[in-house]
Design a protein around this motif. Structure first.
Motif, PDB file in Angstrom:
ATOM      1  N   MET A   1       4.034  -9.211   7.210  1.00 57.57           N
ATOM      2  CA  MET A   1       5.380  -9.749   6.999  1.00 57.57           C
ATOM      3  C   MET A   1       6.072  -9.026   5.848  1.00 57.57           C
ATOM      4  O   MET A   1       7.255  -8.677   5.947  1.00 57.57           O
ATOM      5  N   PHE A   2       5.335  -8.788   4.762  1.00 58.59           N
ATOM      6  CA  PHE A   2       5.887  -8.054   3.622  1.00 58.59           C
ATOM      7  C   PHE A   2       6.299  -6.640   4.045  1.00 58.59           C
ATOM      8  O   PHE A   2       7.366  -6.160   3.697  1.00 58.59           O
ATOM      9  N   PHE A   3       5.413  -5.969   4.771  1.00 55.91           N
ATOM     10  CA  PHE A   3       5.689  -4.592   5.178  1.00 55.91           C
ATOM     11  C   PHE A   3       6.922  -4.542   6.075  1.00 55.91           C
ATOM     12  O   PHE A   3       7.808  -3.703   5.883  1.00 55.91           O
ATOM     13  N   ASP A   4       7.008  -5.446   7.031  1.00 58.36           N
ATOM     14  CA  ASP A   4       8.177  -5.505   7.909  1.00 58.36           C
ATOM     15  C   ASP A   4       9.440  -5.839   7.116  1.00 58.36           C
ATOM     16  O   ASP A   4      10.527  -5.310   7.392  1.00 58.36           O
ATOM     17  N   PHE A   5       9.313  -6.711   6.127  1.00 55.96           N
ATOM     18  CA  PHE A   5      10.439  -7.055   5.257  1.00 55.96           C
ATOM     19  C   PHE A   5      10.964  -5.783   4.578  1.00 55.96           C
ATOM     20  O   PHE A   5      12.178  -5.537   4.560  1.00 55.96           O
ATOM     21  N   CYS A   6      10.056  -4.978   4.023  1.00 55.90           N
ATOM     22  CA  CYS A   6      10.462  -3.732   3.358  1.00 55.90           C
ATOM     23  C   CYS A   6      11.101  -2.757   4.344  1.00 55.90           C
ATOM     24  O   CYS A   6      12.104  -2.109   4.027  1.00 55.90           O
ATOM     25  N   ARG A   7      10.506  -2.615   5.520  1.00 62.36           N
ATOM     26  CA  ARG A   7      11.096  -1.756   6.549  1.00 62.36           C
ATOM     27  C   ARG A   7      12.527  -2.180   6.858  1.00 62.36           C
ATOM     28  O   ARG A   7      13.421  -1.349   6.984  1.00 62.36           O
ATOM     29  N   ASN A   8      12.741  -3.480   6.995  1.00 67.34           N
ATOM     30  CA  ASN A   8      14.076  -3.987   7.298  1.00 67.34           C
ATOM     31  C   ASN A   8      15.052  -3.724   6.161  1.00 67.34           C
ATOM     32  O   ASN A   8      16.201  -3.353   6.400  1.00 67.34           O
ATOM     33  N   VAL A   9      14.613  -3.911   4.922  1.00 68.24           N
ATOM     34  CA  VAL A   9      15.471  -3.616   3.771  1.00 68.24           C
ATOM     35  C   VAL A   9      15.835  -2.131   3.784  1.00 68.24           C
ATOM     36  O   VAL A   9      17.002  -1.766   3.585  1.00 68.24           O
ATOM     37  N   ALA A  10      14.849  -1.275   4.034  1.00 68.20           N
ATOM     38  CA  ALA A  10      15.110   0.165   4.069  1.00 68.20           C
ATOM     39  C   ALA A  10      16.148   0.515   5.140  1.00 68.20           C
ATOM     40  O   ALA A  10      17.074   1.290   4.896  1.00 68.20           O
ATOM     41  N   LYS A  11      16.012  -0.072   6.305  1.00 66.95           N
ATOM     42  CA  LYS A  11      16.978   0.179   7.386  1.00 66.95           C
ATOM     43  C   LYS A  11      18.358  -0.344   7.010  1.00 66.95           C
ATOM     44  O   LYS A  11      19.359   0.349   7.192  1.00 66.95           O
ATOM     45  N   GLU A  12      18.416  -1.575   6.503  1.00 65.84           N
ATOM     46  CA  GLU A  12      19.700  -2.193   6.147  1.00 65.84           C
ATOM     47  C   GLU A  12      20.440  -1.405   5.080  1.00 65.84           C
ATOM     48  O   GLU A  12      21.676  -1.372   5.062  1.00 65.84           O
ATOM     49  N   ARG A  13      19.702  -0.760   4.186  1.00 65.39           N
ATOM     50  CA  ARG A  13      20.339  -0.041   3.075  1.00 65.39           C
ATOM     51  C   ARG A  13      20.465   1.460   3.342  1.00 65.39           C
ATOM     52  O   ARG A  13      20.774   2.224   2.434  1.00 65.39           O
ATOM     53  N   GLY A  14      20.231   1.862   4.575  1.00 65.86           N
ATOM     54  CA  GLY A  14      20.470   3.249   4.965  1.00 65.86           C
ATOM     55  C   GLY A  14      19.457   4.257   4.464  1.00 65.86           C
ATOM     56  O   GLY A  14      19.773   5.448   4.320  1.00 65.86           O
ATOM     57  N   CYS A  15      18.245   3.804   4.219  1.00 69.70           N
ATOM     58  CA  CYS A  15      17.204   4.720   3.750  1.00 69.70           C
ATOM     59  C   CYS A  15      16.736   5.630   4.886  1.00 69.70           C
ATOM     60  O   CYS A  15      16.738   5.245   6.053  1.00 69.70           O
ATOM     61  N   GLY A  16      16.314   6.818   4.497  1.00 72.27           N
ATOM     62  CA  GLY A  16      15.755   7.749   5.457  1.00 72.27           C
ATOM     63  C   GLY A  16      14.253   7.611   5.595  1.00 72.27           C
ATOM     64  O   GLY A  16      13.670   8.108   6.560  1.00 72.27           O
ATOM     65  N   ARG A  17      13.619   6.924   4.634  1.00 73.93           N
ATOM     66  CA  ARG A  17      12.165   6.753   4.679  1.00 73.93           C
ATOM     67  C   ARG A  17      11.716   5.739   3.633  1.00 73.93           C
ATOM     68  O   ARG A  17      12.480   5.320   2.775  1.00 73.93           O
ATOM     69  N   MET A  18      10.440   5.388   3.755  1.00 77.26           N
ATOM     70  CA  MET A  18       9.737   4.584   2.755  1.00 77.26           C
ATOM     71  C   MET A  18       8.562   5.413   2.259  1.00 77.26           C
ATOM     72  O   MET A  18       7.905   6.088   3.047  1.00 77.26           O
ATOM     73  N   ASP A  19       8.290   5.331   0.976  1.00 80.79           N
ATOM     74  CA  ASP A  19       7.136   6.007   0.377  1.00 80.79           C
ATOM     75  C   ASP A  19       6.339   5.001  -0.445  1.00 80.79           C
ATOM     76  O   ASP A  19       6.890   4.013  -0.936  1.00 80.79           O
ATOM     77  N   TRP A  20       5.044   5.287  -0.635  1.00 80.32           N
ATOM     78  CA  TRP A  20       4.173   4.495  -1.488  1.00 80.32           C
ATOM     79  C   TRP A  20       2.887   5.279  -1.697  1.00 80.32           C
ATOM     80  O   TRP A  20       2.655   6.293  -1.050  1.00 80.32           O
ATOM     81  N   THR A  21       2.063   4.809  -2.595  1.00 74.74           N
ATOM     82  CA  THR A  21       0.748   5.406  -2.821  1.00 74.74           C
ATOM     83  C   THR A  21      -0.321   4.351  -2.569  1.00 74.74           C
ATOM     84  O   THR A  21      -0.058   3.149  -2.657  1.00 74.74           O
ATOM     85  N   VAL A  22      -1.516   4.827  -2.274  1.00 74.68           N
ATOM     86  CA  VAL A  22      -2.666   3.951  -2.045  1.00 74.68           C
ATOM     87  C   VAL A  22      -3.844   4.564  -2.798  1.00 74.68           C
ATOM     88  O   VAL A  22      -4.065   5.773  -2.721  1.00 74.68           O
ATOM     89  N   LEU A  23      -4.591   3.737  -3.497  1.00 76.73           N
ATOM     90  CA  LEU A  23      -5.795   4.235  -4.160  1.00 76.73           C
ATOM     91  C   LEU A  23      -6.769   4.762  -3.107  1.00 76.73           C
ATOM     92  O   LEU A  23      -6.953   4.140  -2.053  1.00 76.73           O
ATOM     93  N   THR A  24      -7.415   5.878  -3.405  1.00 84.11           N
ATOM     94  CA  THR A  24      -8.273   6.539  -2.415  1.00 84.11           C
ATOM     95  C   THR A  24      -9.448   5.674  -1.982  1.00 84.11           C
ATOM     96  O   THR A  24      -9.949   5.827  -0.871  1.00 84.11           O
ATOM     97  N   TRP A  25      -9.889   4.747  -2.814  1.00 83.89           N
ATOM     98  CA  TRP A  25     -11.041   3.901  -2.466  1.00 83.89           C
ATOM     99  C   TRP A  25     -10.634   2.646  -1.697  1.00 83.89           C
ATOM    100  O   TRP A  25     -11.487   1.905  -1.206  1.00 83.89           O
ATOM    101  N   ASN A  26      -9.323   2.401  -1.573  1.00 83.06           N
ATOM    102  CA  ASN A  26      -8.855   1.147  -0.984  1.00 83.06           C
ATOM    103  C   ASN A  26      -8.705   1.282   0.540  1.00 83.06           C
ATOM    104  O   ASN A  26      -7.601   1.281   1.081  1.00 83.06           O
ATOM    105  N   GLN A  27      -9.841   1.374   1.219  1.00 85.38           N
ATOM    106  CA  GLN A  27      -9.838   1.581   2.663  1.00 85.38           C
ATOM    107  C   GLN A  27      -9.127   0.467   3.437  1.00 85.38           C
ATOM    108  O   GLN A  27      -8.430   0.763   4.414  1.00 85.38           O
ATOM    109  N   PRO A  28      -9.250  -0.806   3.037  1.00 84.02           N
ATOM    110  CA  PRO A  28      -8.500  -1.831   3.769  1.00 84.02           C
ATOM    111  C   PRO A  28      -6.982  -1.564   3.761  1.00 84.02           C
ATOM    112  O   PRO A  28      -6.314  -1.744   4.775  1.00 84.02           O
ATOM    113  N   SER A  29      -6.452  -1.118   2.627  1.00 86.79           N
ATOM    114  CA  SER A  29      -5.018  -0.812   2.561  1.00 86.79           C
ATOM    115  C   SER A  29      -4.681   0.438   3.369  1.00 86.79           C
ATOM    116  O   SER A  29      -3.650   0.476   4.050  1.00 86.79           O
ATOM    117  N   ILE A  30      -5.531   1.447   3.307  1.00 90.81           N
ATOM    118  CA  ILE A  30      -5.310   2.660   4.095  1.00 90.81           C
ATOM    119  C   ILE A  30      -5.252   2.297   5.579  1.00 90.81           C
ATOM    120  O   ILE A  30      -4.335   2.717   6.306  1.00 90.81           O
TER     121      ILE A  30
END
Length: 153
Positions: free
Chosen positions: A101-130
């Motif tokens: 739900m959070f991820f979709d919320f961010c995607r929607n905000v990005a679309k609504e505000r005319g963004c061309g993309r979303m970026d973020w980082t993930v710790l290399t050991w955090n396989q569940p997040s990857i």
């Protein structure tokens, strides 16, 4: 199904936000914000020109997670980029769809505000997040993250 909501962080629920940040710091084995950092977080969230946006997720009125993001700019796309700084759900509330739900919320905000993309980082050991991100169509980039902080800045 329990009632899940996403609500913007306010001065009233700010203590819940800070508590969840501390929980994320513990999970990532990082130092949580000290008292001065908490004051800056509050100032930066509620100033006339906020430096970031933050939202809490509530499950039956219990704060169970948060997201923070801000905007950068892509000169190649000539569009803003939503930079997802944190997405966190407390351990006891994972696997309930809140992260999605959070991820979709961010995607929607990005679309609504005319963004061309979303970026973020993930710790290399955090396989569940990857796995979480890759299952939602995200692709790992071939970039190294560099940082200068403290006295080196």
């Amino acid at each position: 199904m329990s009632d899940i909501s996403i609500i913007k962080v306010s001065p009233e629920n700010f203590p819940d936000f800070v508590s969840l940040i501390r929980e994320l710091a513990d999970y990532e084995k990082l130092t949580p914000p000290d008292a001065d950092a908490v004051l800056r977080l509050k100032e930066d969230a509620f100033s006339e020109n906020p430096k970031y946006e933050a939202y809490l997720s509530f499950l039956d009125e219990i704060p169970v997670g948060y997201i923070t993001f801000y905007f950068t700019y892509s000169t190649f796309l000539a569009k803003p980029t939503l930079y997802l700084e944190d997405i966190f759900v407390s351990k006891d509330y994972r696997k309930m769809g809140i992260g999605g739900m959070f991820f979709d919320f961010c995607r929607n905000v990005a679309k609504e505000r005319g963004c061309g993309r979303m970026d973020w980082t993930v710790l290399t050991w955090n396989q569940p997040s990857i796995d979480f991100y890759e299952n939602r169509g995200a692709e790992r980039q071939d970039w190294y993250l560099y940082r200068i902080e403290g006295d080196s800045l």
